[in-house]
Design a protein around this motif. Structure first.
Motif, PDB file in Angstrom:
ATOM      1  N   LYS A   1       0.837  -1.209   0.000  1.00  0.00           N
ATOM      2  CA  LYS A   1       0.000   0.000   0.000  1.00  0.00           C
ATOM      3  C   LYS A   1       0.870   1.256   0.000  1.00  0.00           C
ATOM      4  CE  LYS A   1      -3.603  -2.256   2.661  1.00  0.00           C
ATOM      5  NZ  LYS A   1      -4.214  -2.357   3.975  1.00  0.00           N
TER       6      LYS A   1
ATOM      7  N   ARG B   1       3.917   1.535  -1.165  1.00  0.00           N
ATOM      8  CA  ARG B   1       4.525   1.658  -2.499  1.00  0.00           C
ATOM      9  C   ARG B   1       3.547   2.305  -3.471  1.00  0.00           C
ATOM     10  NH1 ARG B   1       7.545  -4.044  -3.937  1.00  0.00           N
ATOM     11  NH2 ARG B   1       9.378  -3.713  -2.644  1.00  0.00           N
ATOM     12  N   GLN B   2       2.304   1.842  -3.445  1.00  0.00           N
ATOM     13  CA  GLN B   2       1.278   2.393  -4.337  1.00  0.00           C
ATOM     14  C   GLN B   2       1.055   3.872  -4.051  1.00  0.00           C
ATOM     15  OE1 GLN B   2      -0.170   0.785  -6.908  1.00  0.00           O
ATOM     16  NE2 GLN B   2      -1.213   2.667  -7.476  1.00  0.00           N
ATOM     17  N   GLN B   3       0.978   4.218  -2.765  1.00  0.00           N
ATOM     18  CA  GLN B   3       0.775   5.610  -2.365  1.00  0.00           C
ATOM     19  C   GLN B   3       1.950   6.481  -2.838  1.00  0.00           C
ATOM     20  OE1 GLN B   3       0.384   6.037   1.884  1.00  0.00           O
ATOM     21  NE2 GLN B   3       0.086   8.241   1.786  1.00  0.00           N
TER      22      GLN B   3
ATOM     23  N   PHE C   1       4.073   5.809  -5.351  1.00  0.00           N
ATOM     24  CA  PHE C   1       4.059   5.842  -6.817  1.00  0.00           C
ATOM     25  C   PHE C   1       3.048   6.884  -7.319  1.00  0.00           C
ATOM     26  CE2 PHE C   1       2.843   4.359 -11.045  1.00  0.00           C
ATOM     27  CZ  PHE C   1       4.089   4.166 -11.629  1.00  0.00           C
ATOM     28  N   GLU C   2       1.867   6.892  -6.733  1.00  0.00           N
ATOM     29  CA  GLU C   2       0.835   7.853  -7.143  1.00  0.00           C
ATOM     30  C   GLU C   2       1.242   9.292  -6.825  1.00  0.00           C
ATOM     31  OE1 GLU C   2      -2.706   6.369  -5.227  1.00  0.00           O
ATOM     32  OE2 GLU C   2      -2.867   4.680  -6.638  1.00  0.00           O
ATOM     33  N   ALA C   3       1.881   9.508  -5.670  1.00  0.00           N
ATOM     34  CA  ALA C   3       2.328  10.857  -5.299  1.00  0.00           C
ATOM     35  C   ALA C   3       3.414  11.352  -6.252  1.00  0.00           C
ATOM     36  CB  ALA C   3       2.844  10.863  -3.857  1.00  0.00           C
TER      37      ALA C   3
ATOM     38  N   GLN D   1       3.884  10.439  -9.400  1.00  0.00           N
ATOM     39  CA  GLN D   1       3.255  10.761 -10.689  1.00  0.00           C
ATOM     40  C   GLN D   1       2.480  12.078 -10.608  1.00  0.00           C
ATOM     41  OE1 GLN D   1       1.134   7.083 -11.688  1.00  0.00           O
ATOM     42  NE2 GLN D   1       2.650   6.820 -13.333  1.00  0.00           N
ATOM     43  N   LYS D   2       1.763  12.287  -9.495  1.00  0.00           N
ATOM     44  CA  LYS D   2       0.995  13.517  -9.312  1.00  0.00           C
ATOM     45  C   LYS D   2       1.901  14.742  -9.332  1.00  0.00           C
ATOM     46  CE  LYS D   2      -2.176  15.770  -6.129  1.00  0.00           C
ATOM     47  NZ  LYS D   2      -2.775  15.743  -4.791  1.00  0.00           N
TER      48      LYS D   2
END
Length: 126
Positions: free
Chosen positions: A60, A62-64, A66-68, A70-71
């Protein structure tokens, strides 16, 4: 059966790294191995994490992260298989060196609210 390969990277103290011949802390065999290598400069993003590398919550985090990334318009670095390069900084583990090289590692007990470890993602250099 597919085997996992775990890499543990330990920063080496300057007084140890400056020796012309660094002894390896374990004998080479089919199951264990150790090398010293200079890591090139890299750009990374990290997220504080309260836990250990094997915890289920790491996915979770890692996903958080990765999304940050990219954002924020940053570009994750990909491995040869096109996958992002994640890592785990276990800041509570302290490497201890002796004259011959790596001697042992000590783990500090820290309160969970400090979130002393970090999940990291390697980024493309600009």
């Amino acid at each position: 059966t597919k085997m996992s390969c775990i890499t543990w990277t330990v920063p080496v103290a300057t007084c140890v790294a400056s020796k012309p011949e660094l002894p390896l802390p374990v004998e080479e065999n089919d199951e264990l191995g150790c090398i010293y290598e200079l890591e090139e400069r890299r750009r990374v993003a990290t997220l504080p994490f309260n836990g250990e590398p094997q915890d289920a919550e790491v996915s979770k985090a890692r996903q958080q992260l990765f999304e940050a990334v990219q954002k924020d318009g940053l570009i994750p670095k990909l491995d040869e298989n096109g996958r992002p390069i994640f890592f785990f900084l276990q800041n509570e583990a302290k490497a201890c060196f002796v004259e011959e090289g790596l001697g042992m590692v000590i783990y500090e007990d820290r309160p969970s609210f400090t979130k002393s470890n970090e999940v990291g993602l390697e980024l493309e250099l600009k």
